[in-house]
Structure formats: structure tokens, C-alpha cells
Design an enzyme around this catalytic site. Structure first.
Site, PDB file in Angstrom:
ATOM      1  N   LYS A   1     107.777  68.120 -49.434  1.00  0.00           N
ATOM      2  CA  LYS A   1     107.295  69.382 -48.840  1.00  0.00           C
ATOM      3  C   LYS A   1     107.746  69.438 -47.396  1.00  0.00           C
ATOM      4  CE  LYS A   1     104.802  73.006 -49.988  1.00  0.00           C
ATOM      5  NZ  LYS A   1     104.541  73.570 -51.340  1.00  0.00           N
TER       6      LYS A   1
ATOM      7  N   GLY B   1     110.627  78.094 -51.449  1.00  0.00           N
ATOM      8  CA  GLY B   1     109.662  78.881 -50.693  1.00  0.00           C
ATOM      9  C   GLY B   1     108.245  78.332 -50.774  1.00  0.00           C
ATOM     10  N   ASP B   2     107.414  78.827 -49.885  1.00  0.00           N
ATOM     11  CA  ASP B   2     105.961  78.584 -49.889  1.00  0.00           C
ATOM     12  C   ASP B   2     105.390  79.641 -48.940  1.00  0.00           C
ATOM     13  OD1 ASP B   2     103.881  76.422 -50.865  1.00  0.00           O
ATOM     14  OD2 ASP B   2     103.340  76.803 -48.787  1.00  0.00           O
TER      15      ASP B   2
HETATM   16  P1  NDP Z   1     102.838  84.065 -49.234  1.00  0.00           P
HETATM   17  O1  NDP Z   1     103.218  83.767 -47.833  1.00  0.00           O
HETATM   18  O2  NDP Z   1     103.705  84.934 -50.054  1.00  0.00           O
HETATM   19  O3  NDP Z   1     101.360  84.672 -49.278  1.00  0.00           O
HETATM   20  C1  NDP Z   1     100.290  83.988 -48.743  1.00  0.00           C
HETATM   21  C2  NDP Z   1      99.034  84.818 -48.909  1.00  0.00           C
HETATM   22  O4  NDP Z   1      97.909  84.019 -48.571  1.00  0.00           O
HETATM   23  C3  NDP Z   1      98.988  86.016 -47.982  1.00  0.00           C
HETATM   24  O5  NDP Z   1      98.258  87.037 -48.580  1.00  0.00           O
HETATM   25  C4  NDP Z   1      98.268  85.454 -46.772  1.00  0.00           C
HETATM   26  O6  NDP Z   1      97.611  86.437 -45.997  1.00  0.00           O
HETATM   27  C5  NDP Z   1      97.250  84.549 -47.428  1.00  0.00           C
HETATM   28  N1  NDP Z   1      96.904  83.463 -46.506  1.00  0.00           N
HETATM   29  C6  NDP Z   1      97.739  82.550 -45.976  1.00  0.00           C
HETATM   30  N2  NDP Z   1      97.090  81.730 -45.136  1.00  0.00           N
HETATM   31  C7  NDP Z   1      95.818  82.148 -45.154  1.00  0.00           C
HETATM   32  C8  NDP Z   1      94.651  81.710 -44.491  1.00  0.00           C
HETATM   33  N3  NDP Z   1      94.681  80.671 -43.644  1.00  0.00           N
HETATM   34  N4  NDP Z   1      93.484  82.354 -44.770  1.00  0.00           N
HETATM   35  C9  NDP Z   1      93.463  83.415 -45.623  1.00  0.00           C
HETATM   36  N5  NDP Z   1      94.541  83.874 -46.264  1.00  0.00           N
HETATM   37  C10 NDP Z   1      95.687  83.263 -46.032  1.00  0.00           C
HETATM   38  O7  NDP Z   1     102.658  82.629 -49.933  1.00  0.00           O
HETATM   39  P2  NDP Z   1     102.648  82.267 -51.496  1.00  0.00           P
HETATM   40  O8  NDP Z   1     102.055  83.373 -52.291  1.00  0.00           O
HETATM   41  O9  NDP Z   1     103.986  81.759 -51.841  1.00  0.00           O
HETATM   42  O10 NDP Z   1     101.663  81.005 -51.505  1.00  0.00           O
HETATM   43  C11 NDP Z   1     100.254  81.113 -51.738  1.00  0.00           C
HETATM   44  C12 NDP Z   1      99.716  79.760 -52.177  1.00  0.00           C
HETATM   45  O11 NDP Z   1     100.348  79.369 -53.390  1.00  0.00           O
HETATM   46  C13 NDP Z   1      99.939  78.600 -51.203  1.00  0.00           C
HETATM   47  O12 NDP Z   1      98.853  77.702 -51.312  1.00  0.00           O
HETATM   48  C14 NDP Z   1     101.199  77.938 -51.746  1.00  0.00           C
HETATM   49  O13 NDP Z   1     101.281  76.594 -51.357  1.00  0.00           O
HETATM   50  C15 NDP Z   1     100.936  78.076 -53.240  1.00  0.00           C
HETATM   51  N6  NDP Z   1     102.087  77.983 -54.121  1.00  0.00           N
HETATM   52  C16 NDP Z   1     103.192  78.770 -53.952  1.00  0.00           C
HETATM   53  C17 NDP Z   1     104.243  78.687 -54.838  1.00  0.00           C
HETATM   54  C18 NDP Z   1     105.435  79.573 -54.738  1.00  0.00           C
HETATM   55  O14 NDP Z   1     106.298  79.487 -55.611  1.00  0.00           O
HETATM   56  N7  NDP Z   1     105.535  80.447 -53.750  1.00  0.00           N
HETATM   57  C19 NDP Z   1     104.234  77.732 -55.941  1.00  0.00           C
HETATM   58  C20 NDP Z   1     102.990  77.007 -56.099  1.00  0.00           C
HETATM   59  C21 NDP Z   1     101.979  77.138 -55.199  1.00  0.00           C
HETATM   60  P3  NDP Z   1      98.200  86.874 -44.566  1.00  0.00           P
HETATM   61  O15 NDP Z   1      99.333  87.811 -44.879  1.00  0.00           O
HETATM   62  O16 NDP Z   1      97.068  87.509 -43.857  1.00  0.00           O
HETATM   63  O17 NDP Z   1      98.680  85.618 -43.886  1.00  0.00           O
HETATM   64  O1  2IT Z   2     103.798  74.471 -54.092  1.00  0.00           O
HETATM   65  C1  2IT Z   2     104.812  74.669 -54.799  1.00  0.00           C
HETATM   66  O2  2IT Z   2     104.916  74.185 -55.934  1.00  0.00           O
HETATM   67  C2  2IT Z   2     105.874  75.517 -54.254  1.00  0.00           C
HETATM   68  N1  2IT Z   2     105.727  76.046 -53.161  1.00  0.00           N
HETATM   69  C3  2IT Z   2     107.151  75.717 -55.029  1.00  0.00           C
HETATM   70  C4  2IT Z   2     108.061  74.527 -54.847  1.00  0.00           C
HETATM   71  C5  2IT Z   2     109.442  74.679 -55.454  1.00  0.00           C
HETATM   72  O3  2IT Z   2     110.228  73.758 -55.203  1.00  0.00           O
HETATM   73  O4  2IT Z   2     109.706  75.643 -56.163  1.00  0.00           O
END
Ligand code: NDP
Ligand code: 2IT
Length: 444
Positions: free
Chosen positions: A126, A165-166
Site C-alpha cells: 500500500k 487507486g484508493d
Molecule cells: P474515493 O476517494 O473515491 O471516495 C472516498 C469517499 O469516502 C468520499 O465520499 C469521501 O468523502 C469519503 N471519506 C474519505 N475520508 C473520509 C473521512 N475521513 N470521513 C468521512 N468520509 C470520508 O475512495 P474509494 O471509494 O476508492 O475508497 C473508499 C474506501 O474503500 C476506502 O476505505 C478504500 O481503502 C476502500 N477500498 C477501495 C478500493 C478501490 O478499488 N477504490 C478497493 C477496496 C477498498 P469526501 O469527498 O468528503 O472526502
Molecule cells: O484496498 C484495496 O484493495 C484497493 N484500494 C485496490 C487495490 C488494487 O490494487 O486494486
């Protein structure tokens, strides 16, 4: 002191002021207690548990860049290559002001077990930086991404470490980072996943985490005699995971009645309008107040409180520790029957235990959100064979992977006398494969 407690104390002592990392390690080690005790002599001799909680490599570097006023800015950046026993390091890049080493370590540790659960050959890693893309111009984001990659390129590659991404890292950021890597290295390789479709990305990767979460949730419900169709679903977050979780939940016949961001939440009893949500978030990069302004059935509420909305199924898709004990109590009081984590570690341990004690089906993130990274591994396969598969082909593979993950953790939980405890099942199933590979590869 038991071996598990010894290792946990060592982690707390050697990694001070990293509460999220301690929390992730504690949850995993607690579930592994029975497995570790059965193999204690061999694991102790090999220091296997000490090694699995210690990252193989941790990179810390500064990222200087110039903002639109000509001012130099400096961010702290990290890449933690946690465990490479079963494949190249694989995991996302988080760009958010809260990012620090402890957060990246918790995410890399979780990723190791998640990636193992996918059944695909990917190790855990990560990365991220305390850079906030919000409110920055495209040029500023590009300046940051190029500077970030000018250092990171030395340590990554299609067969060594493959970021994605994340939070805060979406298609725009990945494009800039991939472009800079290619320019410096002079090679066109699948060093990143989540790439745009015109330059090596996979169909269905953008949708994969949210879609996979719903395939997993539907399977978990079905195994417990419940149909997802017709259920009310509360989603938190409004980013990549939340948007595609909402879309798939509605395609499967459920009604999603909330989404949120760090300022507040929307309740929309008519069901979230996904096209409008995408327009507000993916195109305009705007706040949820704009969604509410454009949709008469929606109400915007300032602050946290999304879990007080009555629902059958809750899908936390924002960030770590966003579902607290008082939220778990509100969900139980409102008759919620299942919680499945789209985010990484969104539920505190106390809240998880309360939900499980109250017979709420609970799916941990390392299983339920594994569809994103699994599809990243499918993107790596397509890049290696220089072919692209159709949306249906990738989506069908994703479905198969999520159903398989559920079966594996369900069986692992049953085998170790913890039927229905999907947290234990996921940790055990994820651990066993990594432990076997580490043992086979000797002391490295
Ligand atoms: P994005 O940046 O696309 O979206 C994040 C969302 O979460 C936004 O709505 C944001 O709101 C909100 N958020 C972020 N930080 C906070 C906080 N401290 N308190 C409240 N709301 C918050 O990220 P993702 O959708 O990609 O990721 C969301 C979660 O999913 C994370 O935990 C990530 O690690 C996990 N994840 C992502 C994957 C992926 O493929 N993208 C895969 C597996 C897990 P705001 O706009 O106000 O910041
Ligand atoms: O938390 C997660 O699994 C991710 N943000 C996606 C990681 C990836 O390599 O696609």
C-alpha cells in the site's frame, strides 16, 4: 503470555503511535489464535508471526511540487511493501491529508490477507501521501503525481510492485502517475492497475469493488436464507466504491436510501439516483449538497449520522473507523440484518463485536471489498497477454471470485468451530495460504 499476545505486545512496542496498525494486527491475531496455537512450535521456531506482522520494506520520501501561485509545496509519501510471499506487491495509493505511516501499514497488512483470499498470485502492499487532491487544479494534481512518481518509479514494476487507486486516487491521478513512470523508465508495462481503457485498463475495474461487494453480500445473505432483492440499503461514502455499490445494489433489486461524504449525508427514500450521483461526483467533483439541490426526494443532513437511517443492510464504503459502537447500536435497534464492509476497516472492533453478538451478519472488508484488487489482478493478466477481455468476461470472473471467497471463508470458519463468524473465516483462510508460502520459501 501466549505467542499471540507476545507478538501483539511487540507490535505495539515497536510501532508506537500507529493505532490503526495496532487495531488491524489485533483483529487478525485474535482470529488466528486457534490456528496459531495448533502450530505453535513450528511458527515460533520460524518466527512466522513476527515476520507476517513486519513489513518487508517501508519507503518514506518527500514530494516537492509547485502550486499555481508558484509556491513550492512538500508532502510526505509512503510505499509499504508488506508481504511478497504469494506474488508481486499489490495495493492502492491513498491521497488524503490524514495519511501517515501507521495508516499505510494497516492498509498494507490487511491487503496481504485480502489478496490471498482472491486466490490470485498477488502479495500485499500500500502507498500514499498526505496530499489532498480536493480543491487543486488539474495542473497541480499533475505536478504532484509526476513528482511522486519521479521517486517511486525506482521501487515498482509490473513484476515487483503494482500500485492502483484508493481514496483520492482515481482515473486522473493514475493517468498522470502511469505517464510519468513510462516516460522515466521508457517501458510500456502494466505497472499500475485501474488504468484508462485507452491505455491498458480493464473493463469493469472501475466498477469492480462496488459490484464485488454486492456479489459477496448477496451470496452471504443467500447462504443465510435471505434475498437481497426488496431490501433497504444504507451506503456511506460517495466515491468510487460507494457509487458502484449503489448501482449494483439497485440492479439486484434493493433500494439504496443513503450516501455520505466527510461533511454530511443524503437520505433519499425514493432510492439514490445513480446517474445524478455520478454527474455530481465523477464529472463535477462537487459536494453532495449539489445532489440534494437537484433531487426533490433527497434531504441533506450535516454531520455524521448516516447509520441512524433505518435499513436492512448497511454498506460502509468511506473510510476506516467510520462505524462506531453507537452506530452499531442504532443499526441493531433499527433491525439491520447485515453489514458488509466496502471500505477497509470501517467498523471498530467494539462495533464489530456488538453486531456479531446481536446476530447481524458481518462481512469484513478484506473479503467483501476484495473484488477491486481481484479485478486489478485480471488487469495484470490482460496486460501480460496483451489482450483485453469483454466487460461480461471480466464481470463473470469477478462474480465467480466473490462467490468463491465467501465459500472459502465460510468453510474456514466452520472448520475451526466458528460457523458464521466471517471475520475469523476471512483471517484464517487468508493467513493459511500466505503462511504456507512463507514456510516453503525459508527464512527470508
Ligand atoms: P474515493 O476517494 O473515491 O471516495 C472516498 C469517499 O469516502 C468520499 O465520499 C469521501 O468523502 C469519503 N471519506 C474519505 N475520508 C473520509 C473521512 N475521513 N470521513 C468521512 N468520509 C470520508 O475512495 P474509494 O471509494 O476508492 O475508497 C473508499 C474506501 O474503500 C476506502 O476505505 C478504500 O481503502 C476502500 N477500498 C477501495 C478500493 C478501490 O478499488 N477504490 C478497493 C477496496 C477498498 P469526501 O469527498 O468528503 O472526502
Ligand atoms: O484496498 C484495496 O484493495 C484497493 N484500494 C485496490 C487495490 C488494487 O490494487 O486494486
Amino acid at each position: 503470555m501466549s505467542y499471540v499476545d507476545e507478538v501483539y505486545s511487540m507490535v505495539v512496542e515497536k510501532n508506537p503511535a500507529q493505532p490503526e496498525f495496532h487495531q488491524a494486527v489485533k483483529e487478525v491475531l485474535e482470529s488466528l489464535r486457534v490456528v496459531i496455537e495448533q502450530n505453535e512450535t513450528a511458527y515460533r521456531r520460524d518466527a512466522l508471526i513476527e515476520r507476517i506482522v513486519t513489513p518487508e520494506r517501508q519507503l518514506l520520501f518527500r514530494v516537492p511540487w509547485v502550486d499555481d501561485q508558484g509556491q513550492v509545496q512538500v508532502n510526505n509519501a509512503f510505499r509499504v511493501q508488506f508481504n511478497g510471499a504469494i506474488g508481486p506487491y499489490k495495493g492502492g495509493i491513498r491521497l488524503h491529508p490524514s495519511v501517515n505511516l501507521g495508516i499505510i501499514k494497516f492498509l498494507g497488512f490487511e491487503q496481504t490477507f485480502k489478496n490471498s483470499l482472491t486466490g490470485l498470485p498477488i502479495g500485499g502492499g500500500k502507498g500514499g501521501a498526505d496530499f489532498d487532491p480536493k480543491g487543486k487544479s488539474d495542473r497541480e494534481v499533475m505536478a504532484f503525481c509526476q513528482s511522486f512518481m519521479t521517486e517511486l518509479y525506482k521501487y515498482i514494476g509490473a513484476d515487483t510492485d503494482v500500485p492502483a487507486g484508493d481514496i483520492g486516487t482515481g482515473a486522473r491521478e493514475i493517468g498522470y502517475m502511469f505517464g510519468q513512470y513510462k516516460r522515466i523508465r521508457g517501458v510500456y508495462e502494466g505497472v499500475f492497475t485501474g488504468k484508462g481503457l485507452s491505455y491498458g485498463g480493464s473493463l469493469a475495474r472501475k466498477e469492480a469493488t462496488g459490484f464485488g461487494l454486492l456479489y459477496f453480500t448477496a451470496e452471504m445473505l443467500r447462504a443465510n436464507g435471505i434475498e437481497l432483492s426488496g431490501k433497504k440499503v444504507a451506503v456511506s461514502g460517495s466515491g468510487n466504491v460507494a457509487i458502484y455499490a449503489t448501482q449494483k445494489a439497485q440492479e439486484l433489486g434493493a433500494k439504496v436510501i443513503t450516501v455520505s461524504d466527510s461533511n454530511g449525508y443524503i437520505s433519499d427514500p425514493e432510492g439514490i439516483d445513480v446517474a445524478l450521483l455520478k454527474e455530481v461526483k465523477e464529472v463535477k467533483r462537487a459536494r453532495l449538497t449539489e445532489y440534494a439541490a437537484a433531487r426533490p426526494s433527497a434531504q441533506y443532513h450535516e454531520g455524521r449520522g448516516v447509520w441512524t437511517v433505518k435499513c436492512d443492510v448497511a454498506l460502509p464504503c468511506a473510510t476506516q473507523n467510520e462505524l462506531l459502537i453507537e452506530d452499531a447500536k442504532a443499526l441493531v435497534a433499527n433491525g439491520c440484518m447485515a453489514v458488509a464492509e466496502g471500505a477497509n476497516m470501517p467498523t471498530t472492533m467494539e462495533a464489530t463485536e456488538y453486531l456479531q453478538a446481536n446476530k447481524v451478519l458481518f462481512a469484513p472488508g478484506k473479503a467483501a471489498n476484495a473484488g477491486g484488487v481481484a479485478t486489478s489482478a485480471l488487469e495484470m493478466s490482460q496486460n501480460s497477454e496483451r489482450l483485453s477481455w469483454s466487460f461480461e468476461e471480466v464481470d463473470n470472473k469477478l462474480k465467480g471470485i466473490m462467490v468463491n471467497i465467501f465459500c472459502n471463508l465460510d468453510q474456514a470458519a466452520k472448520k475451526y468451530g466458528m460457523a458464521g463468524n466471517y471475520v475469523a473465516g476471512a483471517n484464517i483462510a487468508g493467513f493459511l495460504k500466505v503462511a504456507e508460502a512463507m514456510t516453503a520459501q525459508g527464512v527470508i
